[in-house]
Write an enzyme that holds these catalytic residues in place. Structure first.
Site, PDB file in Angstrom:
ATOM      1  N   ASP A   1       0.330  -3.077  -0.028  1.00  0.00           N
ATOM      2  CA  ASP A   1       1.082  -3.473   1.136  1.00  0.00           C
ATOM      3  C   ASP A   1       1.497  -5.368   1.292  1.00  0.00           C
ATOM      4  OD1 ASP A   1       0.999  -1.149   2.591  1.00  0.00           O
ATOM      5  OD2 ASP A   1      -0.734  -1.809   4.587  1.00  0.00           O
TER       6      ASP A   1
ATOM      7  N   TYR B   1       3.275  -8.183   2.712  1.00  0.00           N
ATOM      8  CA  TYR B   1       1.924  -8.780   3.894  1.00  0.00           C
ATOM      9  C   TYR B   1       1.947  -8.819   5.457  1.00  0.00           C
ATOM     10  CZ  TYR B   1       0.098 -11.579  -0.277  1.00  0.00           C
ATOM     11  OH  TYR B   1      -0.655 -12.385  -1.085  1.00  0.00           O
TER      12      TYR B   1
ATOM     13  N   PHE C   1       2.169  -9.522  -3.645  1.00  0.00           N
ATOM     14  CA  PHE C   1       1.338 -10.627  -4.164  1.00  0.00           C
ATOM     15  C   PHE C   1       1.720 -12.231  -3.864  1.00  0.00           C
ATOM     16  CE2 PHE C   1      -0.884  -7.501  -6.933  1.00  0.00           C
ATOM     17  CZ  PHE C   1      -2.016  -7.996  -6.722  1.00  0.00           C
TER      18      PHE C   1
ATOM     19  N   HIS D   1      -9.744  -6.125  -7.965  1.00  0.00           N
ATOM     20  CA  HIS D   1      -8.567  -7.297  -6.827  1.00  0.00           C
ATOM     21  C   HIS D   1      -8.838  -8.020  -6.669  1.00  0.00           C
ATOM     22  CE1 HIS D   1      -6.284  -7.013  -3.831  1.00  0.00           C
ATOM     23  NE2 HIS D   1      -5.284  -6.400  -4.187  1.00  0.00           N
TER      24      HIS D   1
END
Length: 378
Positions: A222, A224, A235, A344
């Site tokens: 997703d 941020y 990221f 992750h």
């Protein structure tokens, strides 16, 4: 092309406008602040149902609603509908009808041409200069108008995608799931929701990393959802924004793996321009609500991106961090590509083992070097 010019686009010329609209066989472009009569709406609806390409730009206000103009119905029947609550541009450029063959236009810029005629008369112009001036002006207005997302709350902006990607994935934009996704985003905008990233950054991953240049694929989940964070690359955050915890752990692993110092900025555009596709599975999110745009169509679109890469390129490095990314990347042919998996990098997962020490970045560079490709400066 025939250009018909009026100084106001008033009710007096409406019969001629409707007549021209009824003869249109290919496309009709309409930019108008207010509908003066519902008959124009009915003509647009009928033409859209007949397969004529209809593009409408109008004010979203009580006047048009009171006239019975159903913008949603036009959209459902295939018209491209762009609405705004700020009428400044439409007030100063009162276009009436723009057709691919015939243009009927009301604009203060052309009052001189109309002054020699009664207002009820449409002045036809065939001169090349007039045609070129009009086309240049209209293109400039569309470009200016549609790039001002804050002035057009229901507009889904045109996106900048490297030409090599456009050739590969343009068909997705015409599919039903993507049209439904666009409608969902329009509704989000119309209801006052803030969406991240900014419209011009939604496809930023493709803009900075072309299909031809792609060497490494990192799959996120997703964008941020806090203000200023999302920049269209998984990221990654813009310069000046605090580096998120997951990215901090990524930088720590790079430091341990390659001995590189931890950078101050979390902007990963420098990776993307080297051929790292930083692809989120979902490309938009509602402000403050993680996962709010999941299962709306983005996943199917990004699945198609991965499928195209898998079918048309080989010797890529896929970094699949966490179960979500690993499931999404399950279609990748491991015989022709290097697939690296780990937990992750978020603290909730990484701090309990499975992330630190994975050495993905040195493995990726070793693989690229073996294939005769330039390594990534992580």
């Amino acid at each position: 092309m025939q250009i018909a010019i009026t100084n106001r686009g008033s009710n007096q010329i409406q019969p001629e406008i409707i007549k021209q609209m009824n003869t249109a066989q290919r496309s009709i472009w309409v930019a108008v602040a207010w509908f003066t009569d519902r008959e124009i709406y009915h003509v647009l609806l009928r033409k859209a149902q007949q397969g004529v390409k209809v593009r409408l730009i109008a004010l979203y206000d009580d006047i048009n609603q009171e006239k019975g103009v159903d913008f949603d119905n036009l959209s459902r029947n295939g018209a491209e509908v762009y609405l705004t609550q700020d009428g400044n541009l439409l007030m100063h450029h009162k276009f009436c009808i723009i057709d691919s063959e015939t243009v009927i236009m009301g604009s203060y810029n052309y009052t001189v041409a109309a002054q020699s005629q009664r207002e009820s008369v449409i002045v036809s112009k065939y001169q090349t200069q007039v045609v070129n001036e009009f086309e240049a002006e209209f293109n400039d207005i569309l470009r200016e108008y549609f790039n001002k997302e804050e002035e057009c709350p229901l507009f889904i902006p045109d996106v900048a995608i490297a030409s090599s990607w456009k050739d590969k994935i343009h068909a997705e934009f015409k599919k039903e799931y993507f049209l439904n996704l666009v409608e969902f985003l329009k509704i989000e905008k119309a209801s006052g929701q803030v969406i991240y990233p900014q419209g011009k950054l939604i496809f930023n991953a493709f803009e900075h990393c072309s299909f031809d240049d792609t060497k490494v694929v990192i799959i996120g989940q997703d964008p941020y959802h806090k203000a200023g964070q999302a920049n269209g690359l998984c990221f990654s955050v813009a310069n000046g924004i605090e580096v998120p915890p997951s990215l901090v752990n990524i930088f720590k692993e790079i430091q341990e793996d390659l001995g590189k110092p931890i950078p101050k900025s979390g902007n990963l555009e420098r990776w993307a321009t080297q051929g790292v596709l930083l692809l989120n599975a979902t490309l938009t999110v509602r402000a403050g609500q993680a996962a709010s745009h999941q299962n709306k169509g983005w996943e199917q679109f990004t699945d198609a991106v991965i499928q195209v890469l898998n079918e048309q390129k080989k010797n890529l490095v896929y970094m699949l961090w966490g179960s979500y990314a690993q499931k999404k990347g399950a279609i990748v042919d491991t015989s022709n590509n290097l697939v690296l998996t780990a937990k992750h990098p978020s603290p909730m997962a990484a701090n309990y083992g499975g992330w630190f020490g994975n050495k993905h970045f040195s493995q990726a560079n070793a693989y690229l070097k073996k294939q005769g490709l330039k390594e990534i400066d992580w």
